[in-house]
Design a protein around this motif. Sequence first.
Motif, PDB file in Angstrom:
ATOM      1  N   LEU A   1       0.809  -1.218   0.000  1.00 33.36           N
ATOM      2  CA  LEU A   1       0.000   0.000   0.000  1.00 33.36           C
ATOM      3  C   LEU A   1       0.846   1.273   0.000  1.00 33.36           C
ATOM      4  CD1 LEU A   1      -2.742  -1.049   2.594  1.00 33.36           C
ATOM      5  CD2 LEU A   1      -3.076  -0.721   0.132  1.00 33.36           C
ATOM      6  N   GLY A   2       2.154   1.134   0.180  1.00 32.81           N
ATOM      7  CA  GLY A   2       3.019   2.317   0.201  1.00 32.81           C
ATOM      8  C   GLY A   2       3.215   2.893   1.580  1.00 32.81           C
ATOM      9  N   GLY A   3       3.092   2.049   2.604  1.00 32.68           N
ATOM     10  CA  GLY A   3       3.174   2.527   3.978  1.00 32.68           C
ATOM     11  C   GLY A   3       4.508   3.139   4.355  1.00 32.68           C
ATOM     12  N   TYR A   4       5.573   2.741   3.653  1.00 31.69           N
ATOM     13  CA  TYR A   4       6.892   3.275   3.994  1.00 31.69           C
ATOM     14  C   TYR A   4       7.225   4.550   3.211  1.00 31.69           C
ATOM     15  CZ  TYR A   4       7.363  -1.291   6.177  1.00 31.69           C
ATOM     16  OH  TYR A   4       7.159  -2.402   6.968  1.00 31.69           O
ATOM     17  N   ASN A   5       6.292   4.956   2.322  1.00 29.51           N
ATOM     18  CA  ASN A   5       6.556   6.135   1.487  1.00 29.51           C
ATOM     19  C   ASN A   5       5.546   7.264   1.689  1.00 29.51           C
ATOM     20  OD1 ASN A   5       8.652   4.667   0.138  1.00 29.51           O
ATOM     21  ND2 ASN A   5       7.078   3.674  -1.120  1.00 29.51           N
ATOM     22  N   TYR A   6       4.385   6.987   2.275  1.00 31.98           N
ATOM     23  CA  TYR A   6       3.286   7.948   2.237  1.00 31.98           C
ATOM     24  C   TYR A   6       3.584   9.249   2.968  1.00 31.98           C
ATOM     25  CZ  TYR A   6       1.532   7.080   7.026  1.00 31.98           C
ATOM     26  OH  TYR A   6       1.378   7.008   8.394  1.00 31.98           O
ATOM     27  N   GLN A   7       4.373   9.185   4.040  1.00 26.20           N
ATOM     28  CA  GLN A   7       4.660  10.411   4.780  1.00 26.20           C
ATOM     29  C   GLN A   7       5.492  11.377   3.944  1.00 26.20           C
ATOM     30  OE1 GLN A   7       6.386   8.817   8.388  1.00 26.20           O
ATOM     31  NE2 GLN A   7       4.404   8.757   9.427  1.00 26.20           N
ATOM     32  N   GLY A   8       6.506  10.846   3.254  1.00 26.69           N
ATOM     33  CA  GLY A   8       7.323  11.700   2.386  1.00 26.69           C
ATOM     34  C   GLY A   8       6.518  12.267   1.226  1.00 26.69           C
ATOM     35  N   GLU A   9       5.630  11.424   0.648  1.00 24.29           N
ATOM     36  CA  GLU A   9       4.786  11.885  -0.456  1.00 24.29           C
ATOM     37  C   GLU A   9       3.848  12.996   0.004  1.00 24.29           C
ATOM     38  OE1 GLU A   9       2.883   8.365  -1.814  1.00 24.29           O
ATOM     39  OE2 GLU A   9       4.637   7.624  -2.892  1.00 24.29           O
ATOM     40  N   THR A  10       3.304  12.850   1.208  1.00 25.31           N
ATOM     41  CA  THR A  10       2.404  13.861   1.756  1.00 25.31           C
ATOM     42  C   THR A  10       3.111  15.194   1.890  1.00 25.31           C
ATOM     43  OG1 THR A  10       1.196  12.163   2.977  1.00 25.31           O
ATOM     44  CG2 THR A  10       0.898  14.435   3.704  1.00 25.31           C
ATOM     45  N   GLU A  11       4.327  15.175   2.412  1.00 22.48           N
ATOM     46  CA  GLU A  11       5.072  16.425   2.598  1.00 22.48           C
ATOM     47  C   GLU A  11       5.378  17.092   1.256  1.00 22.48           C
ATOM     48  OE1 GLU A  11       8.455  15.833   5.094  1.00 22.48           O
ATOM     49  OE2 GLU A  11       7.295  14.928   6.725  1.00 22.48           O
ATOM     50  N   LYS A  12       5.696  16.294   0.239  1.00 18.39           N
ATOM     51  CA  LYS A  12       5.975  16.862  -1.087  1.00 18.39           C
ATOM     52  C   LYS A  12       4.735  17.556  -1.660  1.00 18.39           C
ATOM     53  CE  LYS A  12       9.523  13.483  -2.391  1.00 18.39           C
ATOM     54  NZ  LYS A  12       9.835  12.336  -3.278  1.00 18.39           N
ATOM     55  N   ILE A  13       3.590  16.892  -1.554  1.00 15.73           N
ATOM     56  CA  ILE A  13       2.349  17.465  -2.083  1.00 15.73           C
ATOM     57  C   ILE A  13       2.000  18.750  -1.337  1.00 15.73           C
ATOM     58  CG2 ILE A  13      -0.149  17.115  -2.280  1.00 15.73           C
ATOM     59  CD1 ILE A  13       1.253  15.533  -4.339  1.00 15.73           C
ATOM     60  N   LEU A  14       2.083  18.741  -0.017  1.00 13.79           N
ATOM     61  CA  LEU A  14       1.758  19.929   0.770  1.00 13.79           C
ATOM     62  C   LEU A  14       2.670  21.093   0.410  1.00 13.79           C
ATOM     63  CD1 LEU A  14       1.054  18.347   4.285  1.00 13.79           C
ATOM     64  CD2 LEU A  14      -0.614  19.411   2.764  1.00 13.79           C
ATOM     65  N   GLN A  15       3.960  20.809   0.230  1.00 15.41           N
ATOM     66  CA  GLN A  15       4.883  21.879  -0.151  1.00 15.41           C
ATOM     67  C   GLN A  15       4.573  22.390  -1.556  1.00 15.41           C
ATOM     68  OE1 GLN A  15       8.537  19.617   0.896  1.00 15.41           O
ATOM     69  NE2 GLN A  15       9.120  21.398   2.111  1.00 15.41           N
ATOM     70  N   GLY A  16       4.195  21.498  -2.458  1.00 16.29           N
ATOM     71  CA  GLY A  16       3.817  21.914  -3.797  1.00 16.29           C
ATOM     72  C   GLY A  16       2.622  22.837  -3.793  1.00 16.29           C
ATOM     73  N   LEU A  17       1.721  22.641  -2.843  1.00 18.52           N
ATOM     74  CA  LEU A  17       0.517  23.468  -2.735  1.00 18.52           C
ATOM     75  C   LEU A  17       0.738  24.691  -1.846  1.00 18.52           C
ATOM     76  CD1 LEU A  17      -2.201  20.675  -2.516  1.00 18.52           C
ATOM     77  CD2 LEU A  17      -1.835  22.276  -4.389  1.00 18.52           C
ATOM     78  N   GLY A  18       1.989  24.959  -1.470  1.00 23.57           N
ATOM     79  CA  GLY A  18       2.300  26.220  -0.802  1.00 23.57           C
ATOM     80  C   GLY A  18       2.534  26.159   0.686  1.00 23.57           C
ATOM     81  N   PHE A  19       2.363  24.992   1.327  1.00 19.78           N
ATOM     82  CA  PHE A  19       2.605  24.878   2.764  1.00 19.78           C
ATOM     83  C   PHE A  19       4.112  24.819   3.037  1.00 19.78           C
ATOM     84  CE2 PHE A  19      -1.732  23.291   2.449  1.00 19.78           C
ATOM     85  CZ  PHE A  19      -2.333  23.871   3.553  1.00 19.78           C
ATOM     86  N   LYS A  20       4.512  25.393   4.153  1.00 16.76           N
ATOM     87  CA  LYS A  20       5.899  25.302   4.596  1.00 16.76           C
ATOM     88  C   LYS A  20       5.998  24.216   5.665  1.00 16.76           C
ATOM     89  CE  LYS A  20       6.665  30.217   3.717  1.00 16.76           C
ATOM     90  NZ  LYS A  20       6.949  31.537   4.302  1.00 16.76           N
ATOM     91  N   ARG A  21       7.212  23.726   5.883  1.00 20.77           N
ATOM     92  CA  ARG A  21       7.404  22.650   6.864  1.00 20.77           C
ATOM     93  C   ARG A  21       6.921  23.052   8.248  1.00 20.77           C
ATOM     94  NH1 ARG A  21       9.787  18.098   5.698  1.00 20.77           N
ATOM     95  NH2 ARG A  21      10.854  17.846   3.704  1.00 20.77           N
TER      96      ARG A  21
END
Length: 651
Positions: free
Chosen positions: A149-169
Amino acid sequence: MIIVTFIAIRIFKEAMLNIHNLSISFQGEYLFEEITFKLGLGDRIGLIGKNGAGKSTMLKILSKEQEADTGQIAADKDLRIGFLKQDIDFDFGKTVLEESYEAFKEIKACEVQLEDINTQLAERTDYESESYNQLMIDLNEVQHQYEILGGYNYQGETEKILQGLGFKREDFDKLTDTFSGGWRMRIELAKLLLQNNDLLLLDEPTNHLDIESIIWLESFLKTISGAVVIVSHDKMFLDNVTNRTIEISLGRIYDYNKPYTKFLALRKEMKVQQLAAQKNQEKQIQQTEKLIEKFKAKASKATMAQSLVKKLNRIDRIEVDEDDNSVMSLSFPVSITPGKVVVDIENVSKKYGDLQVLHNVNLAVSRDIKTAFVGQNGQGKSTLAKIIVGEIEHQGNLNLGHNVQIGYFAQNQAEYLDGNKTVLDTMIDAANETNRSKVRDILGSFLFRGSEAEKYVRVLSGGERNRLALAKLLLQPLNVLIMDEPTNHLDIKSKTVLKEALKKFEGTLILVSHDRDFLQGLTDTVYEFKDQNIREYLGDIDFYLDQRNLENLREAEKRTVVANKPKESNKQSYEDQKKLKSLNNKLSNIESKINQLEKDIKSDDLKLATDYDKTAADPNFFDAYQKKKKSLEQLMVDWENVQEQLDIINN
């Protein structure tokens, strides 16, 4: 460009969705009637039409949130649909990351199982028992499922998408309660982009995004493998993302495998052909009718006349597609002439709690200048607009010029309009003795005719609320217009009317907008808001974006050249002289190409202006025209880069 990899990919042999004879009506009138179309893998569809044509309703039907009156929708049983609505329900009390992780329900369920199994294993000591062995088997199976299901990757993917949409860390651990509705909409969009959906339904996805985030979203949507249906009034966004357009107009649909601008050209060409065919058919019908009249008077020709009548009855009459050309009428008259400087800002700062939005901003807005405020959300564009109109307090000095009369269009009209009033009452209450008698006429010009004026504001669509807000502006004297995202929710035709009205407006304009197409050629100056300050660009939005790209390229080029540059000497080395000659030749070659392309484009512009129909009929014209413009843009970038290298060597 950030690309997120999804694990599960399903292949659809047939259409993902098959829509057949779909109809829906409201209060006895059809929004659309017996329409049929298919959605297939790779379709990126722009769903267009006027406000109230039924676009959002269509998305609700496709998502199974609403039922049609008649018709069928056949879909693959495993089809996953993600739906971004204009108005969303949000649970508070979660951080941005926690809310975003809601996209991964299966993964989160696995995490709960893993935690439960690991807890049991840690507490138990019966290592040889059958039940303990079963726990080990369960652990292995759940871990395997978790990995698939991608359990070892989803957190990194989430951060990339959020940053792409303008959120900062630093935003990730903040509660969603602390963000505006626009930012919460971005979180919902992030969740949809992270899910493994086969079909994305996006209702006005760019309304709350700044230009940088829109460009990022365009790139992202081009990479996904499923299908997308987008309701949007952003022409440039539609042209950059879609490969198919479906227009809902007067209860029918028009479906072509073209992005928006090419769709319009094709629709126009088709209508010309229909009119020509209809004209020829009408001639044939008239000739046949004359023969019938001639023959039926003679007994010997009666049989022939009857045969012609039957032939005439069998003819399928050619119909010309109807267009819904009703648009609002708009112009902004200037009340009185103000002083030379209409707004003078000195050392203006603004904080919201600990958040510094603006810091020592200095700005003078001159009479009759049209200015755009751009930049990422949260950088202070709307804040400065509200400071100018006196809506919020601030630090520093702000002075309005002599005889300045401001008309203000706020971004969120729902907060500025009373939902319990009717459209007519809203206008009457805003009018004065001199213009109260004109209220009905003004409402009519904004398409609120007859019973439409008796609607309560709370039932109006976003586009209708914006039209009402624009109508209210005409009831007050103004010579300065401050408009915060006026194009949100407006249909494309209404946006065109508004843009033309603002072009003709003889007063001063301050425009906060993310709509690149709307801003093109509209403003004289662009102010970019970034890191609590503003920066001036003397041109329209295209000039601003070009300069931003050139600055980024120049910075990269400068770092590369400086890093490799040898120590300074009094004389240029042989290598430098050789490189200088090469660069000068290259610059001359680029300039020659630029001159030729500019001549070609000017010639094409003349063809379009003098004989549009003939020119547009050439199927290759627009592709070649756009290719020339893109080549010119690239050559300008190349020229800047070469000139930069020459400057470095010469200095």
